[in-house]
Scaffold this motif. Structure first.
Motif, PDB file in Angstrom:
ATOM      1  N   PHE A  99      44.776  63.844  46.346  1.00 16.86           N
ATOM      2  CA  PHE A  99      43.546  63.536  45.611  1.00 16.86           C
ATOM      3  C   PHE A  99      42.629  62.620  46.413  1.00 16.86           C
ATOM      4  N   TRP A 100      43.179  61.739  47.223  1.00 16.18           N
ATOM      5  CA  TRP A 100      42.350  60.911  48.097  1.00 16.18           C
ATOM      6  C   TRP A 100      41.593  61.788  49.103  1.00 16.18           C
ATOM      7  N   ALA A 101      42.273  62.787  49.674  1.00 17.34           N
ATOM      8  CA  ALA A 101      41.636  63.676  50.645  1.00 17.34           C
ATOM      9  C   ALA A 101      40.535  64.499  49.989  1.00 17.34           C
ATOM     10  N   VAL A 102      40.766  64.959  48.775  1.00 18.29           N
ATOM     11  CA  VAL A 102      39.749  65.750  48.073  1.00 18.29           C
ATOM     12  C   VAL A 102      38.550  64.874  47.739  1.00 18.29           C
ATOM     13  N   ASP A 103      38.782  63.659  47.273  1.00 19.27           N
ATOM     14  CA  ASP A 103      37.680  62.765  46.910  1.00 19.27           C
ATOM     15  C   ASP A 103      36.884  62.294  48.119  1.00 19.27           C
ATOM     16  N   SER A 104      37.515  62.184  49.284  1.00 17.31           N
ATOM     17  CA  SER A 104      36.801  61.710  50.459  1.00 17.31           C
ATOM     18  C   SER A 104      36.087  62.829  51.207  1.00 17.31           C
ATOM     19  N   GLY A 105      36.173  64.062  50.715  1.00 18.06           N
ATOM     20  CA  GLY A 105      35.406  65.153  51.307  1.00 18.06           C
ATOM     21  C   GLY A 105      36.096  65.889  52.431  1.00 18.06           C
ATOM     22  N   GLN A 106      37.391  65.805  52.522  1.00 21.94           N
ATOM     23  CA  GLN A 106      38.108  66.475  53.602  1.00 21.94           C
ATOM     24  C   GLN A 106      38.055  67.992  53.477  1.00 21.94           C
ATOM     25  N   TYR A 107      37.853  68.504  52.282  1.00 24.26           N
ATOM     26  CA  TYR A 107      37.876  69.951  52.062  1.00 24.26           C
ATOM     27  C   TYR A 107      36.492  70.498  51.727  1.00 24.26           C
ATOM     28  N   ASP A 108      35.418  69.774  52.043  1.00 22.67           N
ATOM     29  CA  ASP A 108      34.077  70.234  51.708  1.00 22.67           C
ATOM     30  C   ASP A 108      33.650  71.442  52.533  1.00 22.67           C
ATOM     31  N   ASP A 109      33.866  71.394  53.841  1.00 27.24           N
ATOM     32  CA  ASP A 109      33.427  72.473  54.725  1.00 27.24           C
ATOM     33  C   ASP A 109      34.640  73.016  55.473  1.00 27.24           C
ATOM     34  N   LEU A 110      35.186  74.114  54.995  1.00 26.09           N
ATOM     35  CA  LEU A 110      36.382  74.666  55.618  1.00 26.09           C
ATOM     36  C   LEU A 110      36.057  75.633  56.747  1.00 26.09           C
ATOM     37  N   ASP A 111      34.850  76.211  56.753  1.00 22.14           N
ATOM     38  CA  ASP A 111      34.503  77.205  57.769  1.00 22.14           C
ATOM     39  C   ASP A 111      33.746  76.616  58.946  1.00 22.14           C
ATOM     40  N   GLY A 112      33.046  75.526  58.756  1.00 22.37           N
ATOM     41  CA  GLY A 112      32.222  74.953  59.817  1.00 22.37           C
ATOM     42  C   GLY A 112      32.981  74.574  61.074  1.00 22.37           C
ATOM     43  N   PRO A 113      34.057  73.781  60.989  1.00 23.43           N
ATOM     44  CA  PRO A 113      34.794  73.417  62.202  1.00 23.43           C
ATOM     45  C   PRO A 113      35.410  74.620  62.913  1.00 23.43           C
ATOM     46  N   ALA A 114      35.823  75.624  62.167  1.00 28.62           N
ATOM     47  CA  ALA A 114      36.416  76.803  62.803  1.00 28.62           C
ATOM     48  C   ALA A 114      35.380  77.561  63.616  1.00 28.62           C
ATOM     49  N   HIS A 115      34.139  77.603  63.152  1.00 28.24           N
ATOM     50  CA  HIS A 115      33.097  78.314  63.877  1.00 28.24           C
ATOM     51  C   HIS A 115      32.475  77.451  64.973  1.00 28.24           C
ATOM     52  N   SER A 116      32.455  76.150  64.783  1.00 31.56           N
ATOM     53  CA  SER A 116      31.826  75.282  65.787  1.00 31.56           C
ATOM     54  C   SER A 116      32.600  75.260  67.092  1.00 31.56           C
ATOM     55  N   VAL A 117      33.894  75.510  67.050  1.00 37.78           N
ATOM     56  CA  VAL A 117      34.701  75.554  68.270  1.00 37.78           C
ATOM     57  C   VAL A 117      34.220  76.689  69.164  1.00 37.78           C
ATOM     58  N   LEU A 118      33.778  77.767  68.574  1.00 39.55           N
ATOM     59  CA  LEU A 118      33.357  78.930  69.351  1.00 39.55           C
ATOM     60  C   LEU A 118      32.008  78.734  70.015  1.00 39.55           C
ATOM     61  N   PHE A 119      31.152  77.872  69.472  1.00 39.58           N
ATOM     62  CA  PHE A 119      29.776  77.786  69.937  1.00 39.58           C
ATOM     63  C   PHE A 119      29.384  76.434  70.513  1.00 39.58           C
ATOM     64  N   ASP A 120      30.317  75.529  70.776  1.00 38.48           N
ATOM     65  CA  ASP A 120      29.965  74.194  71.259  1.00 38.48           C
ATOM     66  C   ASP A 120      29.256  74.215  72.605  1.00 38.48           C
ATOM     67  N   ASP A 121      29.729  74.977  73.574  1.00 33.45           N
ATOM     68  CA  ASP A 121      29.181  74.934  74.921  1.00 33.45           C
ATOM     69  C   ASP A 121      28.092  75.966  75.160  1.00 33.45           C
ATOM     70  N   GLN A 122      27.622  76.653  74.149  1.00 33.90           N
ATOM     71  CA  GLN A 122      26.618  77.683  74.330  1.00 33.90           C
ATOM     72  C   GLN A 122      25.200  77.115  74.352  1.00 33.90           C
TER      73      GLN A 122
END
Length: 72
Positions: free
Chosen positions: A23-46
């Motif tokens: 519940f601490w992780a949910v309240d602090s926003g750890q699960y707000d954006d589940l797709d962003g970090p997965a896609h950002s790995v692919l496009f960081d150096d572009q």
């Protein structure tokens, strides 16, 4: 049988700590954006304006010289 008197409260305590951390992780926003970090790995150096990409393209001899910021 006496071991159960220790193991059951220990298990309940462990479950309680796990629920609190969840519940601490949910309240602090750890699960707000589940797709962003997965896609950002692919496009960081572009990004062509990325400083590491500019240094890599210019080579090591020009990487130590101060450069003007890239124009957009």
């Amino acid at each position: 049988m006496p071991a159960l008197y220790v193991m059951i409260p220990a298990a309940l305590l462990l479950v309680g700590v796990a629920i609190y951390i969840f519940f601490w992780a949910v309240d602090s926003g750890q699960y707000d954006d589940l797709d962003g970090p997965a896609h950002s790995v692919l496009f960081d150096d572009q990004d062509p304006n990325h400083l590491a990409a500019i240094d890599e393209a210019n080579g090591p001899e020009q990487a130590s010289k101060p450069q003007d910021p890239p124009r957009v």
